[in-house]
Enzyme design. Structure first.
Site, mmCIF file in Angstrom:
data_model
loop_
_atom_site.group_PDB
_atom_site.id
_atom_site.type_symbol
_atom_site.label_atom_id
_atom_site.label_comp_id
_atom_site.label_asym_id
_atom_site.label_seq_id
_atom_site.Cartn_x
_atom_site.Cartn_y
_atom_site.Cartn_z
ATOM 1 C CB CYS A 179 -0.631 -0.228 1.453
ATOM 2 S SG CYS A 179 -2.054 1.401 0.955
ATOM 3 C CG HIS B 40 -3.173 -3.256 3.709
ATOM 4 N ND1 HIS B 40 -2.838 -2.953 3.832
ATOM 5 C CD2 HIS B 40 -4.138 -1.981 2.985
ATOM 6 C CE1 HIS B 40 -2.758 -1.903 3.996
ATOM 7 N NE2 HIS B 40 -3.567 -0.810 3.230
#
Length: 520
Positions: free
Chosen positions: A364, A466
């Site tokens: 991310c 994630h």
């Protein structure tokens, strides 16, 4: 940027039905006393007894978030239910109850971006960024939404377990409080105080809380619990007598130290400041401890592998030369944490690591840092501007106002492995580097998309996903790719087993019938 006026931004929702559930509130004498874990254990214990249980925390401050269902929103054109985000702790508590997380379990989420400000998430959706002083003044307007979410849970459950935030005795905050004693008054909640004896000062913490609270708030407290006890309980029993003499509150039980606590996802980055316990010896993974680190539970499955040694590199420490893989985790303030990388000399360490043939992974915000530049023209995460990235991937990222929230259970065509996880970001990444994706995600319904990027030599990679390493087959594939051997770890089973062990632990040390009788 200030948060828009409230409650004008609240969705128009149907009125909640009649209250069905009893409720009990667990407040702490301070932060990090174990409230989230105790509530998770109670959720699993009462669920196993056949009760319909729901967790609730009015306001959470954490950069560890999870995807939750927005059950009040109509399905989109493709039939999918819109998603929101809540604190990771409430998602774990929902799992302990055997249900999917809902935006109503944590209606207000604050995600710290600076020392004096946070992104404000209301019922799963980002409202904007808000300085702490402004948020303190506008919290009153959030109470209707908080109470509405609480009452929605009470219509579908037999028992709602409410978690407070920080200390319930911060009386200077009570006039605008939405998560401790003012909430307890508004929702008519009995309160149990929880204190952590491992840190010391339990007597002063409980007696001091009594001294600070007003008489009506004292009357809401039905007793106290001692958490994280080690040693001979008979030695501490006289202290309980003294506490009760000074407060009139009975001791409702003592929870001994729960050794398996570290195997559950941690909510607070305070957990990263403690020395790592256990861990493997083999592949060395180093993770720079960023100032605004977010969703760091991404790395829990790797740290659980017997053949992996995962090290959090604290500020002021170098990234060790024996590192095999550097992982850059998520962040709530990516440009700020790029500056942190450079202030600590980690950018130099990372480039030297790559020159030696080492590998680097970005997750991310970590993926964004690996690119050439990161732009934030509207000042979403801080002052407007742009920051040079590490330049290890040929991509550029622009932070925008629209937030991507995707829950996924897909197949990665490149590895042939199932991938589970989620995306939660406000950046859009572009550039030639995307032509070499790390993942190619197939949802099984005809939708396939490339995700992330890899360097030409394959040693640097990043993606927005994630929870990527939580899927056992993909984690084993990746470990094999970087020269390590995966164990037979079933990570999801490990979490379930630990929740059951936590419930057993609570059953062994607390009178759950007595606690349930105190709920109303």
């Amino acid at each position: 940027m200030s948060v828009p006026p409230l409650p004008l931004d609240l969705p128009r929702l149907p009125a909640a039905g009649p209250r069905r559930a009893r409720a009990l509130m667990i407040q702490g004498t301070s932060s990090d006393v174990g409230k989230s874990m105790v509530v998770a254990g109670l959720c699993r214990a009462y669920t196993r007894r056949g009760l319909v249980v729901r967790p609730f925390k009015a306001q959470n401050m954490s950069n560890n978030a999870a995807i939750a269902l927005d059950s009040d929103a109509p399905p989109g054109p493709d039939g999918t239910v819109p998603k929101g985000e809540i604190g990771r702790a409430q998602a774990l508590q929902a799992r302990a109850c055997g249900v999917l997380p809902s935006i109503h379990m944590n209606p207000v989420l604050l995600k710290p971006q600076t020392e004096v400000g946070s992104q404000v998430v209301l019922r799963g959706q980002v409202l904007g960024s808000c300085p702490a002083r402004d948020y303190h003044l506008m919290r009153r307007s959030l109470m209707p939404a908080v109470l509405d979410s609480f009452h929605r849970l009470t219509t579908e459950a037999d028992l709602v377990l409410v978690e407070g935030a920080g200390s319930g005795a911060e009386v200077y905050l009570r006039s605008t409080d939405i998560t401790n004693m003012r909430l307890a008054e508004s929702a008519d909640l009995p309160v149990v105080l929880l204190s952590d004896i491992d840190r010391g000062g339990t007597m002063a913490a409980i007696v001091g809380s009594h001294a600070l609270l007003s008489q009506p708030d004292r009357d809401r407290v039905v007793g106290y619990l001692i958490n994280k006890f080690r040693g001979d309980w008979s030695i501490f029993e006289p202290a309980c007598t003294t506490i009760t003499e000074h407060t009139g509150w009975p001791c409702l039980g003592m929870l001994r130290w729960f050794n398996a606590a570290e195997t559950l996802p941690a909510e607070d980055s305070l957990a990263l400041e403690r020395p790592a316990e256990g861990g493997g010896r083999g592949l060395v993974i180093s993770v720079p401890r960023l100032l605004r680190v977010a969703n760091f539970d991404d790395l829990d499955p790797l740290s659980a592998e017997a053949g992996v040694e995962l090290r959090w590199v604290q500020p002021g420490q170098p990234i060790a030369a024996d590192t095999d893989v550097v992982i850059l985790p998520g962040s709530k303030a990516t440009r700020t944490d790029l500056a942190v990388l450079r202030e600590n000399g980690w950018d130099i360490d990372i480039h030297a690591h790559v020159r030696r043939g080492g590998r680097v992974v970005g997750l991310c915000a970590g993926f964004q840092m690996l690119g050439r530049v990161l732009r934030d023209p509207d000042g979403i995460e801080g002052p407007p501007g742009e920051t040079e990235g590490l330049g290890l991937l040929d991509v550029e990222t622009t932070i925008g106002r629209e937030k991507t929230l995707i829950d996924m259970d897909v197949t990665d065509r490149l590895s042939g492995c199932r991938v589970t996880g989620y995306e939660m970001h406000m950046g859009r990444t572009q550039g030639p580097g995307l032509a070499r994706p790390w993942l190619c995600l197939d949802d099984g319904q005809g939708r396939v998309r490339d995700e992330g990027a890899r360097s030409a030599d394959g040693r640097v990679m990043g993606a927005y996903v994630h929870g990527l390493f939580g899927a056992d087959a993909f984690r084993a594939h990746w470990l094999n790719e970087v020269g390590a051997r995966a164990s037979a770890l079933d990570y999801e089973h490990r979490v379930e087993t630990t929740l059951d062990a936590l419930a057993d632990h609570i059953e062994a040390h607390l009178d759950l019938d007595a606690l349930l009788a105190l709920a109303r």
